[in-house]
Design an enzyme around this catalytic site. Structure first.
Site, mmCIF file in Angstrom:
data_model
loop_
_atom_site.group_PDB
_atom_site.id
_atom_site.type_symbol
_atom_site.label_atom_id
_atom_site.label_comp_id
_atom_site.label_asym_id
_atom_site.label_seq_id
_atom_site.Cartn_x
_atom_site.Cartn_y
_atom_site.Cartn_z
ATOM 1 N N GLU A 33 0.878 -1.161 0.000
ATOM 2 C CA GLU A 33 0.000 0.000 0.000
ATOM 3 C C GLU A 33 0.921 1.218 0.000
ATOM 4 O O GLU A 33 1.793 1.316 0.864
ATOM 5 C CB GLU A 33 -0.886 -0.016 1.261
ATOM 6 C CG GLU A 33 -1.945 1.047 1.207
ATOM 7 C CD GLU A 33 -2.823 1.084 2.448
ATOM 8 O OE1 GLU A 33 -2.801 0.128 3.246
ATOM 9 O OE2 GLU A 33 -3.518 2.100 2.612
ATOM 10 N N ARG A 257 4.982 -12.882 9.660
ATOM 11 C CA ARG A 257 5.669 -11.641 9.343
ATOM 12 C C ARG A 257 6.990 -11.576 10.103
ATOM 13 O O ARG A 257 7.169 -12.239 11.126
ATOM 14 C CB ARG A 257 4.802 -10.431 9.646
ATOM 15 C CG ARG A 257 4.471 -10.232 11.103
ATOM 16 C CD ARG A 257 3.345 -9.235 11.339
ATOM 17 N NE ARG A 257 3.630 -7.928 10.818
ATOM 18 C CZ ARG A 257 2.920 -7.341 9.828
ATOM 19 N NH1 ARG A 257 1.917 -7.965 9.264
ATOM 20 N NH2 ARG A 257 3.221 -6.143 9.415
ATOM 21 N N LYS A 267 4.204 0.827 9.591
ATOM 22 C CA LYS A 267 4.354 2.103 8.898
ATOM 23 C C LYS A 267 3.765 3.249 9.723
ATOM 24 O O LYS A 267 4.266 4.367 9.685
ATOM 25 C CB LYS A 267 3.681 2.031 7.525
ATOM 26 C CG LYS A 267 4.561 1.354 6.495
ATOM 27 C CD LYS A 267 3.913 1.323 5.131
ATOM 28 C CE LYS A 267 2.982 0.164 4.999
ATOM 29 N NZ LYS A 267 2.546 -0.088 3.615
HETATM 30 P P1 ATP Z 1 2.649 -2.267 8.077
HETATM 31 O O1 ATP Z 1 1.823 -3.026 9.062
HETATM 32 O O2 ATP Z 1 4.081 -2.213 8.391
HETATM 33 O O3 ATP Z 1 2.092 -0.936 7.773
HETATM 34 P P2 ATP Z 1 1.410 -3.501 5.882
HETATM 35 O O4 ATP Z 1 1.207 -4.961 5.946
HETATM 36 O O5 ATP Z 1 0.257 -2.626 6.108
HETATM 37 O O6 ATP Z 1 2.634 -3.137 6.789
HETATM 38 P P3 ATP Z 1 1.591 -3.384 3.067
HETATM 39 O O7 ATP Z 1 2.095 -2.283 2.229
HETATM 40 O O8 ATP Z 1 0.138 -3.647 3.065
HETATM 41 O O9 ATP Z 1 2.057 -3.081 4.535
HETATM 42 O O10 ATP Z 1 2.397 -4.713 2.810
HETATM 43 C C1 ATP Z 1 2.825 -5.181 1.563
HETATM 44 C C2 ATP Z 1 3.196 -6.619 1.704
HETATM 45 O O11 ATP Z 1 4.275 -6.771 2.615
HETATM 46 C C3 ATP Z 1 2.048 -7.434 2.254
HETATM 47 O O12 ATP Z 1 1.940 -8.631 1.522
HETATM 48 C C4 ATP Z 1 2.425 -7.681 3.682
HETATM 49 O O13 ATP Z 1 1.872 -8.872 4.161
HETATM 50 C C5 ATP Z 1 3.950 -7.718 3.611
HETATM 51 N N1 ATP Z 1 4.543 -7.335 4.892
HETATM 52 C C6 ATP Z 1 4.327 -6.217 5.605
HETATM 53 N N2 ATP Z 1 5.004 -6.225 6.762
HETATM 54 C C7 ATP Z 1 5.687 -7.400 6.786
HETATM 55 C C8 ATP Z 1 6.586 -8.014 7.722
HETATM 56 N N3 ATP Z 1 6.915 -7.424 8.875
HETATM 57 N N4 ATP Z 1 7.093 -9.229 7.407
HETATM 58 C C9 ATP Z 1 6.776 -9.819 6.251
HETATM 59 N N5 ATP Z 1 5.944 -9.310 5.333
HETATM 60 C C10 ATP Z 1 5.401 -8.108 5.588
HETATM 61 MG MG MG Z 2 -1.522 -3.040 4.804
#
Ligand code: ATP
Ligand code: MG
Length: 553
Positions: A33, A257, A267
């Site tokens: 995102e 994760r 984020k």
């Molecule tokens: P955050 O919680 O840090 O804001 P998010 O999951 O909202 O992260 P996205 O941009 O939606 O962030 O994530 C893009 C991809 O990266 C998704 O497939 C998500 O599952 C993966 N991802 C995000 N954080 C992690 C992590 N700590 N370890 C592994 N994969 C991750």
């Molecule tokens: Mg997300």
């Protein structure tokens, strides 16, 4: 990827799918995102998705999951693209969930036409209340039995902008009694009068994550849609939509994760650190973002190696930050150019050395002799590190003290004859003599000394600013520490040495080269450097200082 390593559980699934001929080739996607910069957790997801495609001859799409207009920006899109490229991966296509808004809208129309979705006028509180609890079923409200014709009209009116934010939503008609809360008539469309970074003001309704993500996967014919564990309860909805819409059957798989010690990764929290100026921007070298790690001098290879080492798990765990640092150190030891820098100078006058400048050769990297040598000026006035001298030294102090000898790296053996103090008793200057036959490379002196010191020639030294970074947080498990995570910020995470003395080669070295400052650590030139003032970031220590601390305790 090494051949002899056992397969992770996702690789097993992919191999099985390919073996039975379910797919000719695989297509994965990385779906960020664009609401912030990528962090090391994303790197794990990137390495997994792109790694699978690479290993099995498939492809990976970069898809921006941009369905939430209020938090998304083009700045983030650009940084994400830069980071994925820098990590060493190439996407097959650059795509946006927002490209599919019309198609996703039509999907919702289809559900309504099948009697599988309805417009609900309830406000969010009522919807939440009527959803029940995990132990109590929800309630079917009156809007649920609206006619298909009325639903179609209302949905068209929502799109046309007849209603304000929150006045109406579209919900999938599934099962208000399902034990899975996500299946209790989830909201699939909401009204949001907001400007979108790509579609502008074309839309005032936006699909929810659960009605955009899987749909985008299907539109692109993604074979393996890999996400993190928290999406397990969303999977039945993911499958339900595919079944009811009769679209490409992408499959969702979940892995744990990455969580890392002394680090935050959400984020939302990273944005707080930036906005409240606890750090100097998203790429402050103390941050867990990929851009910060790049600026700090972490090689992309080390990050990939780290992701490979930690593997792909089905259960959450906390990975030690020092494992990442280990990967960085291991790589830099092989590649970094050795240079000499003195952080806190003590002047030495070599009393028996002639009043000339000599040029000495020193290897750039003893681990890789193909990197050649450089010449270092040497004369009778040099600087060494202040704490490499002690007036009264303990046993086994192999540095300078009265009467004691040390080797100057790539130069000569010197002996400390005398020292000069200022009025306050501080040591300000040493007088030493050198052994002419002890020149490195042609030493015939027969003298053995235990200590070797780095030094710089006073007349030719350049001044530099050195930024020493430490962990940004004081506790291991920041995400689970009690109270506000910002209370655990390490106040000493940045130490600046304003006037270090560096050997002149650093003035002409390339900006993207990694250095090992002898006895100091690994360093890289920061982009804040100017023609007159070089600025260096410490990438990582030579050794794991925290492991030592832990042993002591
Ligand atoms: P955050 O919680 O840090 O804001 P998010 O999951 O909202 O992260 P996205 O941009 O939606 O962030 O994530 C893009 C991809 O990266 C998704 O497939 C998500 O599952 C993966 N991802 C995000 N954080 C992690 C992590 N700590 N370890 C592994 N994969 C991750
Ligand atoms: Mg997300």
């Amino acid at each position: 990827m090494s051949e002899d390593k056992s397969l992770n559980f996702i690789e097993e699934i992919v191999e099985a799918d390919l073996n039975i001929g379910k797919y000719q080739s695989i297509l994965t996607r990385f779906p960020p995102e664009p609401n912030g910069y990528l962090h090391i957790g994303h790197a794990k997801s990137i390495c997994l998705n792109f790694g699978l495609a690479k290993k099995y001859g498939g492809k990976t799409n970069l898809r921006f999951d941009d369905t939430n207009p209020s938090t998304e920006e083009t700045e983030y899109v650009d940084s994400i693209k830069e980071d994925v490229k820098w990590l060493g991966f190439e996407w097959a296509a650059e795509l946006y969930a927002s490209n599919y808004f019309e198609q996703i809208y039509q999907f919702a129309v289809q559900l309504i036409e099948k009697g599988l979705a309805y417009v609900d006028d309830s406000n969010s509180e009522t919807i939440a209340l009527e959803k029940g609890t995990p132990t109590q079923p929800g309630i079917e409200n009156a809007f649920r039995s609206r006619s298909i014709t009325e639903n179609l009209q209302l949905f068209a009116d929502m799109r046309a902008g007849k209603y304000k934010d929150g006045e109406k939503v579209v919900r999938a008609k599934i099962d208000m009694g399902s034990p899975n809360m996500h299946m209790r008539d989830p909201i699939i469309y909401r009204i949001k009068h907001a400007h979108h970074h790509r579609t502008g003001d074309a839309w005032c309704i936006y699909p929810m994550y659960d009605f955009a993500h899987g749909q985008s996967d299907s539109i692109e014919n993604i074979t393996h849609s890999i996400c993190t564990l928290e999406f397990i309860p969303h999977r039945p909805l993911y499958d339900w939509c595919i079944e009811k819409l009769e679209i490409f059957p992408s499959k969702q798989y979940e892995f744990a994760r990455l969580n890392m010690t002394y680090t935050v990764m959400s984020k939302r929290k990273l944005l707080q650190l930036v906005n409240e100026q606890h750090v100097n921007g998203w790429d402050d070298p103390r941050m867990s973002t990929i851009s910060a790690m790049r600026r700090r001098g972490y090689p992309a290879e080390s990050i990939r190696e780290f992701c490979d080492k930690i593997g792909v798990a089905k259960r959450e765990n906390l990975i030690d930050l020092s494992l990442l640092e280990f990967c960085v150190r291991e790589r830099l030891n092989k590649t970094a150019m050795r240079r000499m820098v003195v952080f806190d100078p003590l002047k030495i006058v070599i009393t028996n050395y002639p009043n000339t400048t000599e040029y000495l050769e020193s290897e750039n990297n003893p681990e890789d002799l193909s990197t050649g040598t450089r010449s270092i000026p040497f004369s009778n006035v040099i600087f060494v590190e202040k704490d490499d001298f002690m007036e009264v030294a303990p046993k086994k102090y192999f540095r300078l003290s009265p009467g004691q000898m040390v080797r100057l790296k790539s130069a000569y053996i010197i002996k400390c004859d005398d020292f000069i103090k200022d009025q306050d008793g501080n040591i300000v200057e040493l007088h030493c003599s050198y052994i002419p036959e002890s020149k490195s490379g042609s030493d015939t002196s027969g003298i053995n000394v235990k200590g070797t010191l780095q030094w710089v020639n006073a007349a030719t030294a350049i001044k530099a600013e050195i930024r020493l970074y430490d962990r940004l947080f004081k506790v291991e498990d920041v995400a689970n520490a009690e109270g506000d995570f910002k209370d655990y910020i390490n106040p000493d995470s940045l130490q600046i040495i304003a006037n270090a003395y560096a050997e002149p080669a650093l003035k002409t070295d390339n900006a993207d080269v990694a250095f090992q400052f002898i006895r100091k650590g690994y360093f890289v030139i920061d982009r804040d450097s100017t023609h007159d003032q070089l600025v260096f970031n410490r990438t990582v220590n030579l050794k794991d200082g925290w492991a030592k601390e832990a042993k002591k305790a």
